[in-house]
Enzyme design. Structure first.
Site, mmCIF file in Angstrom:
data_model
loop_
_atom_site.group_PDB
_atom_site.id
_atom_site.type_symbol
_atom_site.label_atom_id
_atom_site.label_comp_id
_atom_site.label_asym_id
_atom_site.label_seq_id
_atom_site.Cartn_x
_atom_site.Cartn_y
_atom_site.Cartn_z
ATOM 1 N N GLY B 11 0.501 -1.342 -0.369
ATOM 2 C CA GLY B 11 0.175 0.058 -0.310
ATOM 3 C C GLY B 11 0.695 0.818 0.232
ATOM 4 N N LEU B 15 3.236 8.020 1.441
ATOM 5 C CA LEU B 15 4.472 7.818 3.025
ATOM 6 C C LEU B 15 4.875 6.286 2.517
ATOM 7 C CD1 LEU B 15 4.203 8.328 6.687
ATOM 8 C CD2 LEU B 15 4.027 6.328 5.790
ATOM 9 N N GLY B 16 4.067 5.360 2.264
ATOM 10 C CA GLY B 16 5.185 4.263 1.915
ATOM 11 C C GLY B 16 6.164 4.474 0.810
ATOM 12 N N ASN B 108 -1.395 4.955 10.541
ATOM 13 C CA ASN B 108 -2.130 5.766 11.182
ATOM 14 C C ASN B 108 -3.192 4.955 11.942
ATOM 15 O OD1 ASN B 108 -1.135 8.567 10.650
ATOM 16 N ND2 ASN B 108 -2.478 8.389 8.736
ATOM 17 N N LYS B 190 1.147 10.066 19.043
ATOM 18 C CA LYS B 190 1.124 10.506 17.947
ATOM 19 C C LYS B 190 -0.209 10.432 17.943
ATOM 20 C CE LYS B 190 1.448 9.753 12.931
ATOM 21 N NZ LYS B 190 1.283 9.354 11.363
ATOM 22 N N ASN B 194 -2.608 13.954 15.725
ATOM 23 C CA ASN B 194 -3.585 13.350 14.760
ATOM 24 C C ASN B 194 -4.979 13.329 15.033
ATOM 25 O OD1 ASN B 194 -2.210 12.470 12.273
ATOM 26 N ND2 ASN B 194 -2.206 10.353 13.085
ATOM 27 N N SER B 260 -4.344 14.160 5.836
ATOM 28 C CA SER B 260 -4.752 12.727 5.056
ATOM 29 C C SER B 260 -6.049 13.153 4.923
ATOM 30 C CB SER B 260 -4.007 11.398 4.987
ATOM 31 O OG SER B 260 -4.307 11.463 6.247
#
Lengths: 308, 308
Positions: B11, B15-16, B108, B190, B194, B260
């Site tokens: 995926g 980010l990846g 996330n 995080k 977020n 995002s």
């Protein structure tokens, strides 16, 4: 002698235009101050679509004014100005007052009556809540979609003969109206609806049917209502929990209703955030009520308002 | 012997794709599974704009796959799938696993590691948080805007040699990385960022600078952060209040950053509501933490998600 002999409606938009038109239709002596549509209405009259019966008023029946200076002094000033324009109270209302003129605010939220009292004395002031769905379609064209009850009373005493006279006048003009003894309680009653539906409508861009039409939205609206009811209780205005289901039921008949605040946000116009959120929050906080949901909506909407 | 000898990123979106490109740039053996851009990247390579230095990878350097069946088995699977697609874990990851392959989720929110453990055994699972601002500009074009630190560790033990090996691999590829002993605490750390910024960004349509750029938005973001910190405390993850100012400071350098979730809402794509809001809320409620703001955001976002 009939009282009031004559009436001025200040800031007649959808709500003031509709109620004013009903009074005119029933032969009351009404002067409509309109911020945007006066010229159009003076030339073309008013067209009302209403679930209580459509009607039109030809221009010769409607006295519409852009400027209050040309309106005579009246017995009763009804204020339907958007609360974001309350800074204009002094200029708009002072020219219309006789010694004993009364002022009735039908504006949304809290604080309007207090602001009027500071300028004109609490003795003159009545306040009422209109439980009604009305939209302005275009200049001079108003659509009354659902409900319509007005509850009104004195700001600082139980209902008086003049409060009853106003209620009688409206009731005889196809506007269901009750005189009540505690207008502050009536204002919180209306906030139980206004806070969730104006707030979520404007924040999320959702009509009322989208909010109550699924379990998550319904739960959210109810949790906000519960918070308002609980704060009202601390302020000594007790509402039974059954009020929640009652108001949800009333919301179901509205269909895909856009609250005024949702419309304001879409059109990037000032939203009535202080009257519907800020003032109730401050009053609740003074009574040590914790209202995290209201506070979050207040801040979120303030943020959106400044963005515009 | 170096471990891992080879890596698959499942995926790989913004980010990846970015972290994968950094590893490829530093000669690691990486296979990129991409849900939408595989064909484009296989033909055109990757173009990276990064505050740590721009670079491009020609197509012969990038092995991009639309289908995991053609990827060899690997030592390390890094999962950067959007959490709304976690239902595909079994199909996407099973073909890549050797007996001792490890799986690192950099997704996330909460619950991703648990879901992976249910399918593949907790022994395999590592989890990490990427504190980074990255956007996909277009197919094969990624922009790394700010920050970039990854904190990772074992799901069910303190850091192990393999966790340290992954941290070392990333650190040697221009990706600042720390191995930590308590990934759950890292995940809540995080979430402190977020929850307010993804939530308000998506709900209100506001970039991070618009939220922190005025007193109301700043107060709102801080009150949400405070609620998350307080719930974390009940879960035994203690954060000092100074974390709030630290994170606000980090947000200032981001400029007009679109989270995002704000992008997902604008593009009417599924939002990561369960991972960032639903799962934390349920975990907090089990510890008797009261999170009215989180709950309101969770419901509001769920409502918006169903609308789409």
């Amino acid at each position: 002698v009939t009282w009031p002999e004559n009436i001025a409606i200040i800031g007649a938009g959808a709500l003031g235009g509709y109620y004013g038109a009903r009074l005119i239709q029933h032969e009351y002596d009404v002067h409509l101050h309109m911020r945007s549509d006066a010229a159009h209405v003076a030339t073309n009259g008013l067209q009302i679509e209403s679930l209580d019966g459509d009607f039109t008023l030809p221009p010769e029946k409607v006295r519409a004014y852009e400027n209050v200076e040309t309106i005579p002094k009246v017995d009763l000033v009804i204020v339907t100005l958007k609360s974001t324009a309350n800074g204009e109270f002094r200029n708009l209302i002072t020219p219309l007052l006789k010694d004993d003129s009364a002022i009735l605010t039908l504006q949304n939220g809290l604080g309007n009556d207090r602001q009027l009292a500071e300028l004109f004395g609490a003795r003159r002031i009545l306040a009422g809540n209109a439980f009604v769905c009305i939209n302005r379609i275009t200049a001079g064209h108003i659509r009354h979609l659902d409900h319509g009850l007005i509850r009104l009373g004195e700001m600082s005493s139980p209902a008086t003969p003049r409060a009853l006279a106003i209620a009688e006048m409206l009731s005889s003009s196809k506007v269901p109206c009750q005189a009540i003894d505690n207008v502050a309680a009536g204002q919180w009653d209306k906030l139980i609806w206004n806070i969730p539906f104006n707030g979520l409508g404007a924040m999320l861009g959702l009509t009322t049917d989208k909010i109550i039409g699924n379990p998550t939205g319904l739960a959210l609206a109810k949790s906000i209502m519960r918070e308002v009811i609980s704060a009202s209780g601390l302020l000594k205005y007790k509402f039974p929990d059954s009020v929640i289901d009652q108001k949800i039921k009333h919301t179901e008949t509205m269909g895909a209703y856009k609250t005024s605040m949702q419309i304001d946000r879409e059109l990037v116009r000032p939203m009535e955030i202080e009257a519907i959120f800020g003032e109730p929050l401050r009053i609740a906080q003074r009574a040590d009520a914790n209202m995290p949901l209201l506070e979050m909506m207040y801040r979120s909407l303030s943020l959106l308002d400044r963005k515009s």
